[in-house]
Design an enzyme around this catalytic site. Sequence first.
Site, PDB file in Angstrom:
ATOM      1  N   ASP A 212      27.366   4.245   2.497  1.00  0.00           N
ATOM      2  CA  ASP A 212      25.811   4.589   1.793  1.00  0.00           C
ATOM      3  C   ASP A 212      25.162   2.973   1.566  1.00  0.00           C
ATOM      4  O   ASP A 212      25.787   2.048   1.226  1.00  0.00           O
ATOM      5  CB  ASP A 212      26.247   5.052   0.547  1.00  0.00           C
ATOM      6  CG  ASP A 212      24.899   5.344  -0.040  1.00  0.00           C
ATOM      7  OD1 ASP A 212      24.335   6.289   0.727  1.00  0.00           O
ATOM      8  OD2 ASP A 212      24.552   5.097  -1.154  1.00  0.00           O
TER       9      ASP A 212
ATOM     10  N   GLU B 181      24.909   3.592   7.059  1.00  0.00           N
ATOM     11  CA  GLU B 181      23.878   4.124   6.932  1.00  0.00           C
ATOM     12  C   GLU B 181      22.736   2.714   7.003  1.00  0.00           C
ATOM     13  O   GLU B 181      22.316   2.178   5.911  1.00  0.00           O
ATOM     14  CB  GLU B 181      23.515   4.429   5.362  1.00  0.00           C
ATOM     15  CG  GLU B 181      22.273   5.044   5.249  1.00  0.00           C
ATOM     16  CD  GLU B 181      21.747   5.165   3.801  1.00  0.00           C
ATOM     17  OE1 GLU B 181      22.085   4.496   2.858  1.00  0.00           O
ATOM     18  OE2 GLU B 181      20.708   5.801   3.686  1.00  0.00           O
TER      19      GLU B 181
HETATM   20  C1  GLC Z   1      21.350   6.373   0.527  1.00  0.00           C
HETATM   21  C2  GLC Z   1      21.883   7.979   0.317  1.00  0.00           C
HETATM   22  C3  GLC Z   1      20.725   8.556  -0.625  1.00  0.00           C
HETATM   23  C4  GLC Z   1      20.719   8.023  -1.928  1.00  0.00           C
HETATM   24  C5  GLC Z   1      20.883   6.644  -1.796  1.00  0.00           C
HETATM   25  C6  GLC Z   1      21.226   5.651  -3.030  1.00  0.00           C
HETATM   26  O1  GLC Z   1      20.298   6.268   0.936  1.00  0.00           O
HETATM   27  O2  GLC Z   1      21.677   8.604   1.737  1.00  0.00           O
HETATM   28  O3  GLC Z   1      20.829  10.165  -0.643  1.00  0.00           O
HETATM   29  O4  GLC Z   1      19.773   8.433  -2.873  1.00  0.00           O
HETATM   30  O5  GLC Z   1      21.696   5.882  -0.794  1.00  0.00           O
HETATM   31  O6  GLC Z   1      22.697   6.089  -3.118  1.00  0.00           O
END
Ligand code: GLC
Length: 583
Positions: A244, A306
């Site tokens: 993440d 991500e």
């Molecule tokens: C990432 C996740 C999202 C979350 C953010 C903070 O972007 O996909 O859902 O709110 O991180 O952890």
Amino acid sequence: MRLGRGLFRATLLAAAATSVAPAPAIAQAMLQPPPKTMPANPTVNHNDWYKNGIIYEVYPRSFADSNNDGIGDIQGIVKHLDYIQSLGADAIWMTPMFPSPQADFGYDVSDYDNVDPQFGTVADVDQLVAQGKGRGVKVLLDFVVNHTSDQHPWFLQSKSSRTNPYRDYYVWRDPKADGSPPNNWASIFGGSAWTLDPTTKQYYYHFFYPQQPDLNWRNPKVEKAMFDAAEWWLKRGVYGYRLDAVDTMFERADLKNNTVYPGVDAFGVPNQDHVNNSKQPEVHTELQRLRQMVIDKYPGRILVGETWTSDAQELVQYYGPRNNELQLPMFLNLISLPALTAPDLRQRITGVETNSVGGWPSFALSNHDSRRAASRYPVPPGASTDDWSKITGALLLTLRGTPVLYYGEELGMVNNDPQRIEDVQDVIGKKGWPKEKGRDGERTPMQWDASANAGFNAGAKPWLPVAPDYRTRNVAAESADPHSVLSFYRTLIALRRTHPAMSGDWKAVDTDDRQVLAYQRSGGGKTVLVLLNLDAKPADVPIEKTETMDVLQPLAINRALLISGSVHLDPLGVYVAEVTPIP
Ligand code: GLC
Ligand code: CA
């Protein structure tokens, strides 16, 4: 419009319209009925399973609620493993199910080595891993590396005093002389990225909510603690992680201000570029260490990122100089395109293909943070959101990289956005209403059947309302309908798993076309041609005959027809065909 003459003739050969029976316009099932059982993943080298694999993102809160408390849970996923297997998913990525105050629905972790009771127990994860294994479905967890919850014991210790041994686990700084925050960095979830702690009179830094303080990865103890957490689950048989928010793991130590631009964000804060608090070079060294010191100790385990990069050149850095960083940095730039047009898609996919040399691409079009692809773009007259689902599915499933499908994408699920601020669950939506309605709309319960609550549970009020179309848009109904979005996806997934061309190269053809995205996949001596009309007007693609007299053997079709030497595609039409040489 013609398929790029030289290119197409030279590389792909052509088709004789007379040698194939015209395909009915909306007839994908008649050409290739979806398989009863999904064929095996064709990957030969076991540790490369992800290359021909499909990753299926499950948002546990919304997938299936086994104990009828309104919130989905791990046993709900276990119950539906047969479905996940039937879809041909090789792995699920389960978004965070760790103990959490749920300020950001699990992305605020208060214990990395445990499971939140509302989702189940560690034993439930063990069961998911074991039963998944029996079905060829691996389990990836979500590793929230940038921050913890403000209720994590590390942070509770850290904020207790300036001299606490955990103080340096987070990013603390003195106020400016006038008491204001140390610099101008804004949180992307609204307001300053700094919150003052009244007890110790310093500010702590948070790129997201104040309830999500950023970890200080420059502290070796943080690295050790986080690497141990990662390994704890690998030892239990988990196959890796979706990482993440990796872009924001580090921020400039000198706290240089970001440049401010005209206008304000959805929360009324002046726009800024986040250059000094994201994408720092240390991100790569740290991820390479995670790969080397943890992941590579366990064969076949992977890291998915991500990675919100601005282009393919930036993305390629996430593979590492010797493919020693992330196996699958997701290319998310297709999601952020304001419109899906042939030229934009061609340019970006070509960018990934030419830049990710040695690395393996990965594409996604929907996830729990973005409007569902079916609801994202205007629907041309005569077409429907299902046609958007079919064309985006055809794209994702015929590209070379590993597709990451979001639960319900295969049903053509649409956004079900809140209409009133009182109904909003996601804090972004509460803070940003009405400009920013939050992410509830793409997180509604999975639609299993036509029973109450779409079969999500036994009748308790789900945490988010089931979308009104569930009586017809659900797994049971769509499995029985050969023309459904689900049948189309199953056909394409089976094709991906069985056709040798689908393990081969990707190459754009007819590269000037502004309406139709055309490409071919070639491998094992075979070629598959993909034509996607992304335009609001119909398109005709003339297929030229060559001396070899090849024919087109349709594999998956929606709103398209081969007539008199041309493929006619209605708006959002899809034509996927094998190019078969006549002996
Ligand atoms: C990432 C996740 C999202 C979350 C953010 C903070 O972007 O996909 O859902 O709110 O991180 O952890
Ligand atoms: Ca439950």
